[in-house]
Motif scaffolding. Structure first.
Motif: not given
Length: 207
Positions: A96-98, A160-162, A176-178
């Motif tokens: 997510w951060h990238e 991918r969706m998030v 994203a993690v959850r």
């Protein structure tokens, strides 16, 4: 016959190419369907000058996407925890951060229209995910009612969706993690407990 090695691009030519890529990211952020003319104007170049670096819009888009996949694949070199659930959370957080750093490239690379062509390029990250799933299923940490390949694909689709749709707003990192933990078989309470123990994973400015 001696074949000369290809010469490195001239410094100004490389600067123009970098400028085009930067302009493309900006133009596509405003309009995903931005034309090659709009991108050339944003770069301060003529259409002809742009074509001196890229054969067509497709080639330019492919280069923008490649930048995104390179950053994603760098994540595959980072170590993850031995515990599969925590390892999966670490992978999701880092992805997510990238993606946040290369939002346009990431969104395009992960979009349904392009994901097939980038599947091979994302092989290193997919290999890490497959290893985590295999280890998690073997230890009983991750769900085993689905085959490993299927589970890995479902986790990938969720992430991918998030990332692609930027769901969650200010809570996107947490979501994203959850989301991947939920797909992997953890309850929301188990995800809460894991994130409470590792709050850095859902920080928007985490490294």
């Amino acid at each position: 016959m001696v074949v000369s090695a290809p010469r490195a691009p001239r410094r100004d030519a490389q600067a123009n190419r970098d400028g085009i890529l930067s302009a493309a990211r900006s133009a596509l952020a405003e309009d995903p369907n931005a034309s090659i003319d709009a991108i050339a104007r944003a770069a301060g170049l003529s259409r002809r000058a742009l074509y001196g670096h890229f054969d067509d819009r497709t080639a330019l888009i492919s280069e923008v996407i490649a930048i995104g996949t390179q950053r994603f694949n760098a994540i595959a070199e980072h170590p993850v925890d031995d515990d599969a659930a925590l390892a999966l959370a670490q992978l999701a957080s880092r992805l997510w951060h990238e993606a946040a750093h290369v939002r346009v490239a990431a969104s395009m690379a992960l979009d349904d229209a392009h994901v097939a062509e980038t599947a091979a390029a994302l092989a290193p990250v997919r290999a890490v995910l497959a290893t985590i799933v295999e280890r998690g299923q073997a230890s009983g940490v991750l769900r085993t009612d689905l085959g490993g390949v299927t589970l890995a694909r479902l986790i990938e689709s969720s992430a991918r969706m998030v990332v692609r749709d930027d769901l969650g707003g200010a809570q996107s990192a947490s979501l994203a993690v959850r989301s991947v933990l939920g797909v992997a078989g953890l309850s929301w309470r188990e995800a809460d407990a894991l994130l409470a123990a590792h709050p850095e994973l859902e920080k928007e400015d985490a490294e």
